[in-house]
Design a protein around this motif. Sequence first.
Motif, short mmCIF file in Angstrom:
data_model
loop_
_atom_site.label_atom_id
_atom_site.label_comp_id
_atom_site.label_asym_id
_atom_site.label_seq_id
_atom_site.Cartn_x
_atom_site.Cartn_y
_atom_site.Cartn_z
N ALA A 245 0.85 -1.14 -0.05
CA ALA A 245 -0.08 0.02 0.16
C ALA A 245 0.77 1.10 0.07
O ALA A 245 0.47 2.28 -0.52
CB ALA A 245 -0.98 0.10 1.27
N GLU A 246 2.10 1.18 0.48
CA GLU A 246 2.94 2.28 0.62
C GLU A 246 4.34 2.17 0.85
O GLU A 246 4.64 1.04 1.43
CB GLU A 246 2.44 3.30 1.88
N LYS B 7 7.62 4.50 1.93
CA LYS B 7 8.16 5.74 2.45
C LYS B 7 9.52 5.56 2.53
O LYS B 7 9.98 4.81 3.49
CB LYS B 7 7.49 6.12 3.60
N THR C 107 11.67 13.05 2.36
CA THR C 107 11.02 11.97 2.23
C THR C 107 10.18 12.11 0.72
O THR C 107 9.96 12.84 0.38
CB THR C 107 9.52 11.77 3.37
N THR D 26 7.16 9.25 -0.79
CA THR D 26 6.38 8.21 -0.59
C THR D 26 5.51 7.67 -1.69
O THR D 26 4.91 8.39 -2.42
CB THR D 26 5.17 8.45 0.69
N ALA D 27 5.78 6.47 -1.90
CA ALA D 27 5.02 5.81 -3.05
C ALA D 27 3.77 5.23 -2.59
O ALA D 27 3.70 4.47 -1.76
CB ALA D 27 6.07 4.71 -3.99
N VAL D 28 2.55 5.58 -2.91
CA VAL D 28 1.23 4.97 -2.45
C VAL D 28 0.22 4.59 -3.31
O VAL D 28 0.30 4.87 -4.55
CB VAL D 28 0.65 6.25 -1.52
N LYS D 29 -0.53 3.54 -2.96
CA LYS D 29 -1.61 3.16 -3.55
C LYS D 29 -3.04 3.10 -2.86
O LYS D 29 -3.06 2.89 -1.80
CB LYS D 29 -1.34 1.55 -4.16
N PHE E 248 1.79 3.15 -8.49
CA PHE E 248 1.88 3.96 -7.28
C PHE E 248 1.74 5.56 -7.59
O PHE E 248 2.49 5.97 -8.97
CB PHE E 248 3.18 3.76 -6.90
N ARG F 117 3.09 10.84 -3.04
CA ARG F 117 2.51 11.60 -2.18
C ARG F 117 3.01 13.04 -2.15
O ARG F 117 2.28 14.07 -2.14
CB ARG F 117 2.50 11.03 -0.68
N ALA G 195 8.91 -0.12 -5.40
CA ALA G 195 7.96 -1.14 -4.76
C ALA G 195 8.41 -2.31 -4.90
O ALA G 195 8.06 -3.28 -4.15
CB ALA G 195 6.51 -1.01 -5.80
N ARG H 212 4.84 -0.65 3.69
CA ARG H 212 3.47 -1.28 4.54
C ARG H 212 2.62 -1.89 3.57
O ARG H 212 2.30 -1.50 2.60
CB ARG H 212 2.75 -0.15 5.09
#
Length: 344
Positions: free
Chosen positions: A195-196, A198, A206, A208-211, A219, A222, A240, A270
């Motif tokens: 999911a993430e 960071k 920072t 942060t790659a997020v889904k 991704f 952020r 990822a 995460r």
Amino acid sequence: MRLPAFLALSATTVAAVGVAAVLVLRQPETAAVTGSGELLFPALVGAANQINEIRIQKGSETTTIVRGDQAWSIRERGDYPASKEKIKQLVVELAQLRRLEAKTDNPERYASIGVEDVGANAGSTAVTVTDAQGQPLAKLLLGETPTTGATTDTHFVRIPGEPRAWLAEGALSAEPAVATWIDQTVIDLPADQLAEVKVTRPDGKTLTAVKADAAAPHFALRELPRNRHLKSEDALDGMAIALTQLQLQDLVMANQIDFPAASSSHARFRTFDGLIVDVELVQHDGKDWIRLSAAAVPGATAATVAKAEDLNRSTRGYAYNVYTWKVAPLLRSLDELTDAGSGS
């Protein structure tokens, strides 16, 4: 309780070892030497499950593989687990080695084919297999591989203490490097479970790659500024997959590698099911080193908690030298990932 008899050779292997001696072409000057066509270690098949220790030494490098109650481990790496499949392969190969042709018995010529006694400047590789009482089940000095005239796997060998060297037939992989004998996969965390990711750099910045959900194809970033856009829709995919089939090149006890805050980066992975994997990254002597720890978010399932515990159990106390190309995407800057403009 001793290890299960996983080293017991299969019926196929035993049959291969016990097959009648192959026809051997002997040079006239060595035809009278007894032993041609015989197995070097005929008793090793039946004694395979008595093996307690395997030591491989070349020059100043030594790897000692030790049998415990439940697993094999590498003594020189803080009893890190060894690969039982690779151990089994070595034992099978030793059991199948066969004297093909007698060679020199002149000690002055041993070095020319790499079968001199092992030492700091010697070309030989010493392989010693012992039982629980320290009694040898197999001892071998492995020398060079002939470069011409061989139609099968052949090696120059000598039994320590015996004057006669031999050309032996049979595959044999006996590298002294520790990484050869361990399971080289440190962790396998599939990208589609994330999911993430960071990453925090030493300067505190920072990325942060997020889904939003597991179905999302790529991704998002952020920290993406309004005046920039990702260079490609898959620009963050490398972050990822950093822990997907992550292979090591070497490992040491974690206290042998310093991870100073001023030069270390940190990545937190995460998953959608609440597993958290923390990775510290540092360069030491030109190599990329990491150490890992895991946890589960509050309220995670028992299965997720068990994953974290298993990962901590297998990696705690170790630092891993990993391939640069694998972790490099974690250290890319905003400028490397994005271009100017909104992209709309």
